[in-house]
Write an enzyme that holds these catalytic residues in place. Structure first.
Site, PDB file in Angstrom:
ATOM      1  N   VAL A  66      -9.415   7.760  -2.177  1.00 27.83           N
ATOM      2  CA  VAL A  66      -8.642   7.178  -3.277  1.00 27.83           C
ATOM      3  C   VAL A  66      -9.199   5.849  -3.758  1.00 27.83           C
ATOM      4  O   VAL A  66      -8.735   5.314  -4.773  1.00 27.83           O
ATOM      5  CB  VAL A  66      -7.157   6.998  -2.891  1.00 27.83           C
ATOM      6  N   ASN A  92       0.389   5.886  -1.456  1.00 26.58           N
ATOM      7  CA  ASN A  92       0.782   5.607  -0.077  1.00 26.58           C
ATOM      8  C   ASN A  92      -0.399   5.283   0.837  1.00 26.58           C
ATOM      9  O   ASN A  92      -0.223   4.569   1.826  1.00 26.58           O
ATOM     10  CB  ASN A  92       1.546   6.795   0.503  1.00 26.58           C
ATOM     11  N   TYR A 158      -4.765  -7.295   4.737  1.00 25.54           N
ATOM     12  CA  TYR A 158      -3.638  -6.388   4.508  1.00 25.54           C
ATOM     13  C   TYR A 158      -2.556  -7.073   3.674  1.00 25.54           C
ATOM     14  O   TYR A 158      -2.066  -6.525   2.686  1.00 25.54           O
ATOM     15  CB  TYR A 158      -3.078  -5.951   5.862  1.00 25.54           C
ATOM     16  N   LYS A 162      -1.186  -6.179  -0.101  1.00 24.67           N
ATOM     17  CA  LYS A 162       0.213  -5.813  -0.345  1.00 24.67           C
ATOM     18  C   LYS A 162       0.884  -6.792  -1.305  1.00 24.67           C
ATOM     19  O   LYS A 162       1.692  -6.394  -2.158  1.00 24.67           O
ATOM     20  CB  LYS A 162       0.982  -5.737   0.977  1.00 24.67           C
TER      21      LYS A 162
END
Length: 261
Positions: A66, A92, A158, A162
């Site tokens: 992806v 996801n 991370y 996010k």
């Protein structure tokens, strides 16, 4: 539960296990058709597809990266060729690499950003183009984390990704709201998934994590999946540009729960 979801078509990235599998399986219960994306776990994706079908839906699994335009394009093509349309896109797929920030290599930083941030952009862009080209309403759900809000030392790449996805979600929700396209995020807290299995097998780490959750328990993929089904349905038709935290209260600063401070 949501009759308007019957027959709709969804793409779920990272659907071979954990939260992605839970969302795909719940969509099966809604009698939806699901394109289940995976990168390395072919067997897990096959099992997810089997469960979707057992639950009353339709499913196909497809290998795709992806973080690439070609990978995302193959997911759109599969939705069209297998099920004739696209209604819901769930970004996801994700990964994390733990390291003190001063020791993080550029390669590791780029790996996390590529999947967790660039992959969300590419998926959302493809879904937006499909909805606009077909003059139809659409729904995009981005899976973020409580760490779009809560700092998490040694996971800087991370949290950076996010946090970026949070504002990206809000931005495109505003940009396309008048085009009948809704965009929301789900911020899971501590969820029992295969990626956490080793960590939570350690009682000390398990107890430490549970102590950070006001409800006093870990969440399950089904908890997140229930939120995804609601956001995908017309029951949430007036909701766009928000993050739905599914975290047992983890974002409520539980250290203050007994009045300390």
């Amino acid at each position: 539960m949501y009759r308007d979801l019957n027959g709709k078509v969804a793409v779920v990235t990272g659907g071979s296990k954990g939260i992605g599998a839970g969302i795909a399986e719940r969509f099966g219960k809604e009698h939806m058709a699901v394109v289940i994306n995976y990168l390395g776990d072919h067997e897990g994706a096959r099992k997810t597809a089997d469960t979707v079908i057992k639950n009353g839906g339709q499913a196909v699994s497809i290998h795709a990266d992806v973080s690439t335009e070609a990978g995302i394009a193959s997911l759109v093509k599969t939705a069209e060729s297998e099920f004739g349309r696209l209604d819901v896109w769930v970004n996801n797929a994700g990964m994390e690499i733990k390291a003190p920030t001063h020791e993080v290599s550029l390669d590791d930083w780029n790996k996390v950003i590529a999947i967790n941030q660039t992959g969300v952009f590419l998926g959302a862009r493809a879904a937006l183009n499909y909805f606009l080209d077909h003059h139809q309403p659409g729904n995009i759900i981005n899976i973020t984390s409580v760490h779009e809000q809560i700092p998490w030392p040694t996971f800087a790449s991370y949290t950076a990704a996010k946090g970026a996805v949070k504002l990206f979600t809000e931005t495109i929700a505003m940009e396309y709201a008048n085009r009948r396209i809704r965009v929301n995020a789900i911020g899971p807290g501590a969820i029992e998934t295969p990626i956490n299995a080793e960590k939570f097998a350690d009682k000390a780490q398990y107890d430490q994590t549970v102590a950070m959750i006001p409800q006093g328990r870990l969440g399950k993929p089904e908890d997140v999946a229930a939120g995804a089904a609601w956001l995908a349905s017309t029951e949430s038709s007036y909701v766009t540009g928000t993050t739905l935290f599914i975290d047992g209260g983890m974002t409520l600063y539980p250290a203050f729960k007994d009045g300390q401070g």
